[in-house]
Design an enzyme around this catalytic site. Structure first.
Site, PDB file in Angstrom:
ATOM      1  N   GLY A 211     103.246  28.799  29.237  1.00 25.84           N
ATOM      2  CA  GLY A 211     103.310  27.535  28.526  1.00 25.84           C
ATOM      3  C   GLY A 211     104.377  27.551  27.454  1.00 25.84           C
ATOM      4  CB  CYS A 212     106.326  24.805  25.951  1.00 23.29           C
ATOM      5  SG  CYS A 212     104.996  23.611  25.689  1.00 23.29           S
ATOM      6  CE1 TYR A 213     103.124  23.400  20.098  1.00 24.99           C
ATOM      7  CE2 TYR A 213     101.662  22.530  21.786  1.00 24.99           C
ATOM      8  CZ  TYR A 213     102.381  22.352  20.614  1.00 24.99           C
ATOM      9  OH  TYR A 213     102.337  21.151  19.958  1.00 24.99           O
ATOM     10  CB  ALA A 214     101.806  30.353  25.561  1.00 23.70           C
TER      11      ALA A 214
END
EC number: 2.7.2.8
Length: 912
Positions: free
Chosen positions: A724-727
């Site tokens: 994921g992008c945040y991750a």
């Protein structure tokens, strides 16, 4: 062929390791040009400086900054300049150097000092200046009829002397500040409130103090306001009494408080002189040479005290800090290199030696092998190392290394009875940390002590070429390689050496050269590739640098991987009529065929743009229920229309072998039927990359974060879950500090803010621009899917607090990390620089990165590195474009690895 030879003659006043080769000439021209530039320009008047705006007179003038950086690139090696620019321009280390200015400098060299400080200031650098005025004070006391009195070299300061000194120091402080202002440098006089002192011995020395405390707020405030702080060496007692303090000792206490990279003592003498030889001492590595210097008969009185005080100071500072005693004309060069023109004193690193493999225990031998293989993912690299070590068993050698083998040098002494009595540096391998902590300098100083003459080769494009030139007396370049040597002073010997190099090249070093064996291994693999059009870029010299290899033809990918590792291999779609022997030709002779399921969203569009520019990927299908039947205008390689593929369609296509790689760009929870269809219809050879969160916790799938997950694992996977992008941003921002985090329950906290593109294309309050304007919307404050993903991958509980803001693309993380032990900001930043120095998509900066600068970029920026006053908590900032490195760019990295292409192929500005 290019010949670079310099004479061996040294003059008594020669600078420390000043190269006399062509590179030295380049430095001379550059530095002289800088001097001419500063001297030819008449210093502006004070009135003119007052009229100029702050913005136009300082370092945010891009042209001035570029000019100075260009000069610095000629002064030092690329490694040194990058090192210091990275260190000095960080917000947390603006006080990058403490400079003690002697009184004689203010009298005789003030213009040279101001010119250097102006150039530094134009780059946004703020040294902290503390000055003395000893010679001036002696003159005034003599004129006033006051007889100077000393005890053990310390001036006894009675009331009358203190009154004269106080007035003088204030005058000299103002003189320096006004001189700097006349050169266009904003300077702030700080004459009280910083140095707090106790009486040294009131009965003996009267008003002489010893600094006990340094108050830094006024220094930091000056720097924050854009001023160079200028201090005088007068301190105050707790009851407000002014005390005279030794300028050297005051500078040392300032350094303890500010922890600069360098402490510089400007002296008209230019350094410490060896009384036996009459030459300046180039460098002192305290860990190895302190006891030796303390025993020298000429190290007495002031010299002995100075070396002892400097050792005490450096013992309290990070190992990267150093002290330089130099002439003011060498200030810039000393600050940006380790080869100034005075005496450089540092703690150094104690080197170990071995003359046989039997001297190493099992752990040491294993570490040696690991070091030799380091950074080499080549064909049978472990086997080559074993053969290299077997060869060393049968001949003499000497190895030099530090405790952790971050640095390793292996020298082959001259063969007894041989006409060639030149020792050869067979291998030199350094980690980035070893370069930046100057262990390489320690190694070469030891080599020069042990071997009066030595030769070695370097790739001509090596970023440390300047440094090697400084170590050498001469060099010769041929076909991309440079032979360096030192200790040869007879013309006929130089000619013989040059002739051998021109005729035999690297072979003159014999078969024990590890890198030569690696070259031969690569050449053997080339012969296996019968008929394949391919080029293998040679690896660098003596273990010093690894170059990227390129393989042409998709049918040679498997061999390319074995030779160079997936991230070093680049392949092109050309027909190979002669598959390599022993390799099953299951690869296709045309670009990989790609199907994109779920192309309506922002990520799908970003990925289509990347595939459109990829030379080896052919987008065959784009599936979108809402856009079915419409033409895909963003793809220009061929006409393409959106389709609406069902799981049954996918199953049939997989059974017919139509697709090499399936990209699932669907919302969470809906891609399982399509994955099952591929697995049911296919043969298990198709690559699937899923951009949703559906398989990020499935152990059967490989988590595709190449900067943190072993690339060979990703390259061999057929099922890759895209992070994921945040991750992605959070993991990259936390990972280097994982070993240093405080034990549970304390853990990292990530405050994340995303642009509204992260909320998708389906209308909602989180992507409603009107709702977001003048607003910040928190959501999923606990148990967000990315919180689980980050914690699962890092093996630590991480709190994640997401928000959405009004901008379109880009994520900003503020990450708070509790530490187990105290750390300084510079130490933290070095951890990140060391961890990611070879990652082209990750940029480390001392300043906090801005989200507006990451939008549309394919990488990640990490910076800030603010440390709490306790030293036990760090705050790191990370920015990433959620649609690119947070999704599409990372997907392309995984596709490239999984399909056998170079990892960064098709990524603008990164792929070769």
């Amino acid at each position: 062929m290019q010949v670079l030879v310099r004479p061996v003659l040294r003059q008594a006043a020669a600078a420390r390791r000043v190269p006399q080769s062509i590179r030295s000439f380049t430095y001379s021209r550059a530095s002289n040009a800088l001097v001419r530039q500063t001297q030819a320009t008449k210093p502006p008047t004070k009135q003119h400086c007052q009229r100029r705006s702050y913005a136009s007179s300082r370092y945010d003038d891009g042209s001035a900054r570029s000019a100075v950086i260009n000069v610095l690139n000629n002064i030092g090696s690329k490694r040194e300049v990058q090192q210091y620019l990275a260190q000095f321009t960080s917000v947390s280390s603006q006080q990058f150097a403490v400079i003690k200015v002697g009184g004689a400098i203010l009298t005789d060299y003030i213009d040279q000092l101001c010119a250097s400080l102006r150039n530094l200031n134009q780059m946004g650098l703020f040294p902290v200046i503390i000055h003395g005025a000893g010679p001036q004070l002696n003159k005034l006391l003599e004129e006033a009829g006051i007889e100077p009195r000393y005890n053990e070299g310390i001036r006894i300061t009675d009331g009358k002397t203190l009154g004269v000194a106080r007035k003088l120091f204030l005058q000299e402080n103002l003189k320096l500040v006004e001189a700097l202002e006349s050169w266009g440098v904003r300077a702030r006089p700080i004459t009280s409130g910083v140095l707090m002192a106790d009486y040294k011995d009131k009965d003996t020395y009267e008003f002489v103090g010893e600094v006990k405390q340094v108050n830094t707020p006024s220094i930091k405030a000056a720097i924050a306001d854009g001023y160079i702080p200028v201090l005088t060496c007068m301190a105050e007692s707790d009851d407000g009494q002014v005390l005279n303090v030794n300028a050297d000792k005051a500078a040392a206490e300032l350094a303890r408080a500010l922890v600069p990279l360098k402490i510089v003592y400007l002296s008209e003498k230019g350094g410490i002189t060896d009384k036996e030889t009459g030459k300046l001492v180039e460098a002192i590595n305290l860990d190895e040479e302190y006891d030796e210097y303390m025993k020298k008969p000429w190290v007495i009185h002031g010299t002995r005290s100075k070396i002892r005080d400097i050792k005490t100071l450096l013992d309290d500072l990070p190992r990267s800090s150093s002290v330089a005693i130099i002439h003011p004309e060498s200030l810039e060069r000393e600050l940006f290199t380790h080869s100034g023109a005075g005496t450089l004193i540092r703690r150094g690193t104690k080197l170990q030696q071995a003359s046989s493999l039997e001297e190493l225990d099992a752990a040491g031998l294993a570490k040696l092998k690991q070091t030799l293989v380091r950074d080499r993912e080549g064909l049978d690299s472990a086997g080559v190392v074993d053969r290299y070590l077997d060869t060393l068993k049968s001949r003499s050698f000497r190895a030099y290394f530090d405790e952790n083998m971050e640095a390793l040098a292996i020298v082959l002494p001259p063969t007894p009875g041989s006409t060639n009595q030149l020792a050869h540096l067979s291998t030199l391998t350094m980690t980035r940390s070893a370069w930046l902590s100057n262990i390489a300098d320690n190694v070469f100083q030891q080599l020069k002590r042990d071997y009066p003459n030595l030769a070695w080769t370097v790739k001509q494009d090596d970023e440390n070429l300047t440094w090697f030139s400084e170590m050498a007396d001469g060099s010769i370049a041929k076909k991309g390689e440079v032979l360096f040597w030192y200790g040869i002073d007879k013309p006929e010997e130089v000619r013989q050496l040059m002739s051998e190099f021109v005729e035999h090249g690297r072979q003159m070093f014999g078969d024990v050269n590890l890198e030569s064996q690696l070259h031969r291994a690569a050449a053997a693999a080339e012969r296996i590739r019968a008929g394949a059009a391919s080029i293998i870029a040679g690896r660098s010299q003596g273990g010093m640098q690894q170059q990227q290899a390129r393989a042409f033809s998709t049918s040679t990918r498997q061999v390319s991987r074995q030779l160079n590792g997936p991230q070093q291999c680049r392949t092109y779609a050309t027909t190979n009529p002669n598959p390599p022997l022993g390799i099953h030709n299951s690869e296709k002779d045309y670009p990989s065929r790609i199907a994109l399921i779920g192309a309506r969203g922002y990520t799908g569009k970003a990925l289509i743009e990347l595939l459109n520019n990829h030379p080896n990927m052919d987008l065959c299908y784009v599936s979108s229920r809402e856009l079915a039947g419409q033409q895909l205008r963003e793809y220009t390689k061929k006409p393409l229309t959106y389709s609406n593929l069902s799981p049954d369609d996918v199953r049939r296509m997989a059974r017919d072998g139509e697709i090499d790689c399936w990209i699932m760009a669907l919302p969470n929870g809906v891609c399982a039927p399509f994955v099952e269809a591929v697995e049911e219809g296919g043969k298990g050879e198709e690559l699937i990359v899923d951009l949703s969160a559906d398989y990020r916790f499935d152990s059967k799938w490989t988590y595709g974060l190449p900067e943190l997950v072993q690339r060979s694992k990703i390259a061999s996977a057929k099922r890759i879950s895209n992070p994921g992008c945040y991750a992605t941003a959070a993991q990259l921002g936390i990972s280097p500090l994982l070993p240093h985090l405080a034990a549970a329950p304390a853990g990292p906290t990530v405050f994340g803010v995303s642009g509204y593109s992260g909320a998708g294309t389906k209308p909602s309050p989180k992507n409603d621009v009107n709702n977001l304007t003048d607003n910040l919307i928190p959501y999923s404050l606990t148990d967000h899917i990315h919180e689980r993903e980050i914690s699962n991958q890092l093996g630590r509980e991480v709190a994640f607090i997401p928000h959405v803001a009004v901008w379109f693309a880009g994520i900003h993380h503020t990450i708070s990390l509790p530490l187990a032990t105290k750390m300084a900001s510079r130490d933290v930043r070095n951890l990140y620089q060391d961890r990611y120095h070879s990652e082209p998509l990750i940029s480390i900066t001392g300043q906090s990165p801005l989200v507006k600068n990451i939008s549309g970029k394919h990488g990640v920026e990490i910076g800030g590195f603010a440390v709490h006053s306790s030293g036990l908590r760090v705050v790191v900032n990370v920015t990433i474009d959620n649609l690119l490195k947070g999704a599409a760019t990372q997907c392309l990295q995984n596709m490239n690895l999984g399909l056998g292409y170079a990892e960064f192929e098709g990524i603008p500005g990164v792929g070769a």
